[in-house]
Motif scaffolding. Structure first.
Motif, PDB file in Angstrom:
ATOM      1  N   ALA A 121      66.846  47.408  23.455  1.00 50.00           N
ATOM      2  CA  ALA A 121      67.911  47.748  24.401  1.00 50.00           C
ATOM      3  C   ALA A 121      69.119  46.868  24.134  1.00 50.00           C
ATOM      4  CB  ALA A 121      67.432  47.574  25.835  1.00 50.00           C
ATOM      5  N   SER A 122      70.294  47.398  24.433  1.00 48.72           N
ATOM      6  CA  SER A 122      71.519  46.612  24.356  1.00 48.72           C
ATOM      7  C   SER A 122      71.989  46.274  25.757  1.00 48.72           C
ATOM      8  CB  SER A 122      72.611  47.388  23.614  1.00 48.72           C
ATOM      9  OG  SER A 122      73.174  48.379  24.460  1.00 48.72           O
ATOM     10  N   SER A 123      72.979  45.402  25.851  1.00 52.65           N
ATOM     11  CA  SER A 123      73.507  45.022  27.152  1.00 52.65           C
ATOM     12  C   SER A 123      74.106  46.213  27.885  1.00 52.65           C
ATOM     13  CB  SER A 123      74.559  43.917  26.997  1.00 52.65           C
ATOM     14  OG  SER A 123      75.601  44.338  26.120  1.00 52.65           O
ATOM     15  N   ALA A 124      74.469  47.277  27.134  1.00 55.98           N
ATOM     16  CA  ALA A 124      75.005  48.481  27.759  1.00 55.98           C
ATOM     17  C   ALA A 124      73.981  49.193  28.626  1.00 55.98           C
ATOM     18  CB  ALA A 124      75.524  49.447  26.689  1.00 55.98           C
ATOM     19  N   SER A 125      72.715  48.805  28.488  1.00 55.65           N
ATOM     20  CA  SER A 125      71.665  49.451  29.271  1.00 55.65           C
ATOM     21  C   SER A 125      71.747  49.097  30.743  1.00 55.65           C
ATOM     22  CB  SER A 125      70.285  49.027  28.758  1.00 55.65           C
ATOM     23  OG  SER A 125      70.166  49.259  27.380  1.00 55.65           O
ATOM     24  N   GLY A 126      72.373  47.980  31.066  1.00 62.57           N
ATOM     25  CA  GLY A 126      72.313  47.492  32.429  1.00 62.57           C
ATOM     26  C   GLY A 126      70.972  46.817  32.686  1.00 62.57           C
ATOM     27  N   PRO A 127      70.814  46.139  33.806  1.00 65.23           N
ATOM     28  CA  PRO A 127      69.533  45.506  34.129  1.00 65.23           C
ATOM     29  C   PRO A 127      68.429  46.541  34.268  1.00 65.23           C
ATOM     30  CG  PRO A 127      71.299  44.707  35.554  1.00 65.23           C
ATOM     31  CD  PRO A 127      71.840  45.891  34.829  1.00 65.23           C
ATOM     32  N   PHE A 128      67.217  46.199  33.833  1.00 64.80           N
ATOM     33  CA  PHE A 128      66.103  47.124  33.983  1.00 64.80           C
ATOM     34  C   PHE A 128      64.781  46.374  34.007  1.00 64.80           C
ATOM     35  CE2 PHE A 128      66.729  46.673  29.427  1.00 64.80           C
ATOM     36  CZ  PHE A 128      65.441  46.613  28.895  1.00 64.80           C
ATOM     37  N   TYR A 129      63.783  47.058  34.524  1.00 62.04           N
ATOM     38  CA  TYR A 129      62.423  46.538  34.563  1.00 62.04           C
ATOM     39  C   TYR A 129      61.570  47.334  33.585  1.00 62.04           C
ATOM     40  CZ  TYR A 129      57.639  45.747  36.252  1.00 62.04           C
ATOM     41  OH  TYR A 129      56.302  45.461  36.340  1.00 62.04           O
ATOM     42  N   CYS A 130      60.808  46.638  32.774  1.00 62.33           N
ATOM     43  CA  CYS A 130      59.916  47.281  31.814  1.00 62.33           C
ATOM     44  C   CYS A 130      58.479  47.099  32.287  1.00 62.33           C
ATOM     45  CB  CYS A 130      60.090  46.677  30.422  1.00 62.33           C
ATOM     46  SG  CYS A 130      58.878  47.295  29.209  1.00 62.33           S
ATOM     47  N   PRO A 131      57.809  48.188  32.688  1.00 65.57           N
ATOM     48  CA  PRO A 131      56.419  48.064  33.145  1.00 65.57           C
ATOM     49  C   PRO A 131      55.460  47.702  32.023  1.00 65.57           C
ATOM     50  CG  PRO A 131      57.046  50.375  33.013  1.00 65.57           C
ATOM     51  CD  PRO A 131      58.306  49.579  32.777  1.00 65.57           C
ATOM     52  N   GLY A 132      55.854  47.954  30.765  1.00 65.37           N
ATOM     53  CA  GLY A 132      54.979  47.661  29.641  1.00 65.37           C
ATOM     54  C   GLY A 132      54.667  46.191  29.493  1.00 65.37           C
ATOM     55  N   ASP A 133      55.645  45.334  29.782  1.00 65.65           N
ATOM     56  CA  ASP A 133      55.407  43.890  29.720  1.00 65.65           C
ATOM     57  C   ASP A 133      55.630  43.203  31.066  1.00 65.65           C
ATOM     58  OD1 ASP A 133      58.186  43.916  29.910  1.00 65.65           O
ATOM     59  OD2 ASP A 133      58.495  43.461  27.788  1.00 65.65           O
ATOM     60  N   ARG A 134      55.958  44.039  32.088  1.00 66.66           N
ATOM     61  CA  ARG A 134      56.184  43.538  33.452  1.00 66.66           C
ATOM     62  C   ARG A 134      57.242  42.441  33.474  1.00 66.66           C
ATOM     63  NH1 ARG A 134      50.475  44.071  36.843  1.00 66.66           N
ATOM     64  NH2 ARG A 134      50.114  46.248  36.253  1.00 66.66           N
ATOM     65  N   LYS A 135      58.372  42.765  32.847  1.00 64.13           N
ATOM     66  CA  LYS A 135      59.499  41.837  32.813  1.00 64.13           C
ATOM     67  C   LYS A 135      60.777  42.543  33.235  1.00 64.13           C
ATOM     68  CE  LYS A 135      57.673  38.914  29.069  1.00 64.13           C
ATOM     69  NZ  LYS A 135      57.934  38.353  27.717  1.00 64.13           N
ATOM     70  N   VAL A 136      61.646  41.789  33.892  1.00 66.64           N
ATOM     71  CA  VAL A 136      62.991  42.247  34.218  1.00 66.64           C
ATOM     72  C   VAL A 136      63.928  41.726  33.144  1.00 66.64           C
ATOM     73  CG1 VAL A 136      64.903  42.057  35.871  1.00 66.64           C
ATOM     74  CG2 VAL A 136      62.552  42.299  36.703  1.00 66.64           C
ATOM     75  N   TYR A 137      64.828  42.589  32.653  1.00 66.68           N
ATOM     76  CA  TYR A 137      65.775  42.202  31.605  1.00 66.68           C
ATOM     77  C   TYR A 137      67.195  42.311  32.136  1.00 66.68           C
ATOM     78  CZ  TYR A 137      61.864  42.451  28.349  1.00 66.68           C
ATOM     79  OH  TYR A 137      60.667  42.230  27.716  1.00 66.68           O
ATOM     80  N   MET A 138      67.996  41.263  31.891  1.00 67.53           N
ATOM     81  CA  MET A 138      69.362  41.237  32.394  1.00 67.53           C
ATOM     82  C   MET A 138      70.300  40.557  31.417  1.00 67.53           C
ATOM     83  SD  MET A 138      68.783  40.057  36.373  1.00 67.53           S
ATOM     84  CE  MET A 138      70.516  40.267  36.721  1.00 67.53           C
ATOM     85  N   ASP A 139      71.427  41.204  31.150  1.00 66.49           N
ATOM     86  CA  ASP A 139      72.554  40.554  30.496  1.00 66.49           C
ATOM     87  C   ASP A 139      73.584  40.355  31.601  1.00 66.49           C
ATOM     88  OD1 ASP A 139      74.905  39.844  29.181  1.00 66.49           O
ATOM     89  OD2 ASP A 139      74.464  41.094  27.434  1.00 66.49           O
ATOM     90  N   LEU A 140      73.903  39.113  31.919  1.00 68.43           N
ATOM     91  CA  LEU A 140      74.757  38.822  33.063  1.00 68.43           C
ATOM     92  C   LEU A 140      76.179  39.340  32.894  1.00 68.43           C
ATOM     93  CD1 LEU A 140      73.499  35.217  33.918  1.00 68.43           C
ATOM     94  CD2 LEU A 140      72.986  37.352  35.106  1.00 68.43           C
ATOM     95  N   ALA A 141      76.557  39.725  31.668  1.00 67.24           N
ATOM     96  CA  ALA A 141      77.874  40.321  31.455  1.00 67.24           C
ATOM     97  C   ALA A 141      78.007  41.637  32.220  1.00 67.24           C
ATOM     98  CB  ALA A 141      78.116  40.546  29.962  1.00 67.24           C
ATOM     99  N   PHE A 142      76.882  42.236  32.557  1.00 67.64           N
ATOM    100  CA  PHE A 142      76.889  43.494  33.308  1.00 67.64           C
ATOM    101  C   PHE A 142      77.664  43.377  34.612  1.00 67.64           C
ATOM    102  CE2 PHE A 142      74.856  45.471  37.007  1.00 67.64           C
ATOM    103  CZ  PHE A 142      75.107  46.808  36.751  1.00 67.64           C
ATOM    104  N   PHE A 143      77.597  42.221  35.252  1.00 67.89           N
ATOM    105  CA  PHE A 143      78.179  42.102  36.582  1.00 67.89           C
ATOM    106  C   PHE A 143      79.697  42.086  36.546  1.00 67.89           C
ATOM    107  CE2 PHE A 143      73.853  40.647  36.883  1.00 67.89           C
ATOM    108  CZ  PHE A 143      73.407  41.428  37.937  1.00 67.89           C
ATOM    109  N   GLU A 144      80.267  41.673  35.430  1.00 69.58           N
ATOM    110  CA  GLU A 144      81.714  41.801  35.272  1.00 69.58           C
ATOM    111  C   GLU A 144      82.082  43.272  35.116  1.00 69.58           C
ATOM    112  OE1 GLU A 144      85.561  40.529  35.383  1.00 69.58           O
ATOM    113  OE2 GLU A 144      83.731  39.364  35.757  1.00 69.58           O
TER     114      GLU A 144
END
Length: 283
Positions: A121-144
């Motif tokens: 995934a790229s930062s363009a994806s926005g924050p997301f949760y992946c059930p496959g590894d049970r992790k939340v992924y975030m690029d903080l640049a999204f909030f700008e």
């Protein structure tokens, strides 16, 4: 939000100082489209990399080495750790009240691109949760992006709300709600399957409100308004209006701005996870 001095979770993986691997990244219009389609991207990011690759003809781009973390970056990392800690404390308590054990997820901070059990995934994806590894992924640049492109107010509680929303998807995984929803989608028309997806997203907003209710002692003036502004900005109707100039309700997958704000407010007002049956509400 009051957070200085709060307990920092040790379940944050900060990969912002690491170089990224190869992933199809969407720049310009493509990147914005993918960001809009996946904003608050829910509990499954497995198609993000595939969509980008198809749109760009399968071209792979090598990401640059990430820059060292600034003092501001480090402070934001500490803020995220405290917010995750607040979530851990809330859901550990709520699960215990219902005779269950809360399994803590990991939260991964990254820049540019990331590899997950759900795919690249790229930062363009926005924050997301992946059930496959049970992790939340975030690029903080999204909030700008959320503030400048979508008109949200911004602020630290907007970030807190997004984290709580994604943790909401983890709750759904632990409770089996996500798996049940996917089973119910089988054999349904696209419009009916989308309704179920909307219900899942609105329930995650509800859980974010429940979390805010449990942490009301840490809230400051304007915090709830920041969360509602973010929820309003990423409603399907708001996104479709920006993207195509008209709204197609049957294609909604995350819920309208009004729905997203309503369910967050309901969770915040009641603080009761039993009040969040969004699936019955949309039928």
């Amino acid at each position: 939000m009051k957070w200085l001095g709060g307990r920092q979770s040790d379940n944050v993986e900060d990969r912002r100082g690491l170089s990224g691997g190869k992933v199809a990244v969407g720049g310009g219009v493509i990147g914005i489209i993918i960001l809009l389609l996946n904003v608050f991207g829910g509990e499954n990011g497995q198609t993000i990399g595939n969509v980008l690759e198809q749109m760009q003809g399968g071209q792979q781009t090598q990401t640059e080495a990430a820059a060292p973390l600034s003092k501001e970056d480090e402070e934001m990392g500490n803020f995220v750790r405290v917010m995750l800690g607040y979530n851990e404390d809330t859901w550990t308590k709520i699960f215990a009240q219902h005779g269950m054990t809360y399994e803590k997820p990991k939260l991964v901070l990254f820049r540019g691109s990331v590899n997950t059990a759900c795919g690249g995934a790229s930062s363009a994806s926005g924050p997301f949760y992946c059930p496959g590894d049970r992790k939340v992924y975030m690029d903080l640049a999204f909030f700008e992006e959320l503030k400048t492109k979508f008109g949200a107010k911004g602020g630290d509680f907007a970030i807190a709300y997004v984290i709580a929303h994604e943790i909401g998807h983890h709750i759904q995984t632990l409770l089996g709600t996500s798996a049940k929803m996917r089973q119910e989608q089988e054999g349904k028309s696209e419009a009916e399957a989308n309704k179920l997806s909307v219900a899942l997203e609105l329930q995650a907003d509800f859980y974010a409100g429940v979390w805010a209710h449990d942490n009301e002692q840490y809230l400051e003036a304007g915090d709830i308004e920041e969360a509602l502004s973010a929820a309003n900005a990423v409603g399907d109707d708001a996104i479709q209006s920006k993207m195509q100039g008209h709204v197609v309700p049957d294609s909604f997958t995350h819920g309208s701005s009004e729905q997203r704000m309503y369910w967050f407010k309901k969770g915040f007002k009641t603080g009761d996870i039993k009040q969040g049956n969004t699936f019955d509400e949309i039928r």
